[in-house]
Scaffold this motif. Structure first.
Motif, short mmCIF file in Angstrom:
data_model
loop_
_atom_site.label_atom_id
_atom_site.label_comp_id
_atom_site.label_asym_id
_atom_site.label_seq_id
_atom_site.Cartn_x
_atom_site.Cartn_y
_atom_site.Cartn_z
N SER A 78 -1.48 5.57 1.52
CA SER A 78 -0.80 4.23 2.04
C SER A 78 -1.25 3.70 3.17
O SER A 78 -2.32 3.97 3.98
N ASN A 110 -2.97 -2.63 -0.19
CA ASN A 110 -3.28 -1.43 -0.47
C ASN A 110 -2.92 -1.29 -1.96
O ASN A 110 -1.89 -1.58 -2.15
N ASP A 127 -3.06 1.70 -4.89
CA ASP A 127 -3.07 3.15 -4.99
C ASP A 127 -2.61 3.48 -6.63
O ASP A 127 -1.94 2.82 -7.21
N GLU A 165 1.56 3.65 -5.69
CA GLU A 165 2.19 2.64 -4.98
C GLU A 165 1.52 1.31 -4.84
O GLU A 165 0.03 1.59 -5.08
N TYR A 166 1.76 0.60 -4.01
CA TYR A 166 1.07 -0.78 -3.47
C TYR A 166 1.63 -1.05 -2.43
O TYR A 166 2.83 -0.77 -2.02
N GLY A 167 0.84 -2.02 -1.54
CA GLY A 167 1.77 -2.65 -0.52
C GLY A 167 0.81 -3.50 0.19
O GLY A 167 -0.37 -3.84 -0.04
#
Length: 312
Positions: free
Chosen positions: A237, A253, A255, A258-260
């Motif tokens: 992250s 980000n 992934d 997840e994402y961000g």
């Protein structure tokens, strides 16, 4: 080559201690490769030369059942082979009518290498172990060999690489080594596309603060600062302290899990940006998700102003 005599197990993460009787003088070094009956293998952690050509050796074994060793087993020691790891992120601007470098030099497509090797990238004896980062370890399972040594891409700025290109130094021809990617190939993490300066760190490179360290130690006056930071990863992250953009710069980000997305706070806490209230398209809208393909989603963020460019 020698015989086990006797076998003393102090098992911890498959770490065992063995006594080996050799037929003559030998030198056993840390990091050497252990072979038992041509099959079971491991890496030497330490060796103590006892009397009468007998050695007490600690070995990290690549065995599901370490107690499959027997007193009568014959062992051999050699230097492990190695393999260069090439892990890249592909960057490409889509759309028709936009040839490569159409805007006078800025890239429209490029590759950015990952320079750091993670202990969880590869199965093997050193999986998720701190010892992975030691120069005499990095043991991975590859092509049926459970003790191949992983080497970083040639040019990577770390001890596992050959011919490291360290930003801030000069090449043999006198050219300054930077993180600016002008050729579209190599480890350079900074590139310009459509007038926006991006910085891309693949997974562990971001945790190791590749770009933060570059601007702290090797950047010079006039070098462009990053407006948008990109972090493609699998298990990573956005890490506090690794942000590296101009004020109000954007950090993405993406992934496997997840994402961000966040806006740099310029010394203040970051602003986390959520997806647009507009209904985002699903992965099925743009990708084939039937059969054994993975499912996922495409997150759409609200339009914001382009971060103001800056230089060192």
């Amino acid at each position: 080559m020698g015989d086990l005599y006797p076998v003393v197990f102090t098992e911890s993460e498959k770490l065992v201690t063995i006594d080996v009787q050799f037929t003559g003088p030998v030198a056993i070094a840390k990091g050497q490769f252990l072979e038992v009956l041509g099959e079971a293998r491991g890496l030497v952690e330490s060796s103590v030369d006892l009397t009468g050509n007998q050695h007490r050796i600690s070995v990290l074994l690549a065995l599901e059942k370490p107690r499959d060793l027997f007193v009568a087993d014959v062992v051999a020691f050699s230097t492990p082979g190695s393999a260069e790891m090439v892990n890249v992120a592909l960057v490409r601007k889509g759309g028709s009518g936009t040839p490569v470098k159409a805007d006078g030099g800025a890239q429209k497509e490029l590759l950015v290498y990952k320079e750091s090797i993670s202990s969880v990238d590869f199965a093997g004896m050193d999986y998720n172990r701190g010892a992975f980062g030691n120069t005499d370890r990095g043991a991975i399972s590859l092509y049926g060999d459970p003790a191949r040594r992983a080497k970083a891409t040639v040019g990577a700025d770390n001890s596992f690489s050959g011919s490291a290109n360290k930003p801030g130094l000069n090449t043999p021809s006198g050219a300054r080594i930077t993180e600016t990617n002008r050729s579209g190939l190599g480890g350079g993490s900074i590139f310009t596309m459509d007038g926006i300066t991006f910085g891309l760190e693949v997974c562990l490179d971001q945790l190791n603060q590749k770009l933060v360290n570059y601007f702290a130690t090797a950047a010079v006056a006039g070098d462009p600062k990053i407006q948008v930071q990109l972090i493609p990863s699998c298990g990573m992250s956005i890490t506090a302290g690794s942000e590296c953009t101009v004020p109000d710069g954007i950090i993405f980000n993406v992934d496997a899990y997840e994402y961000g997305c966040q806006k740099d706070g310029g010394g203040a806490p970051a602003t986390y940006l959520g997806p647009s209230p507009l209904a985002p398209p699903t992965a099925a809208t743009h990708f084939v998700t039937g059969g054994t393909a993975k499912t996922g989603s495409i997150e759409v963020y609200e339009e914001i102003d382009k971060p103001t460019p800056g230089v060192v």
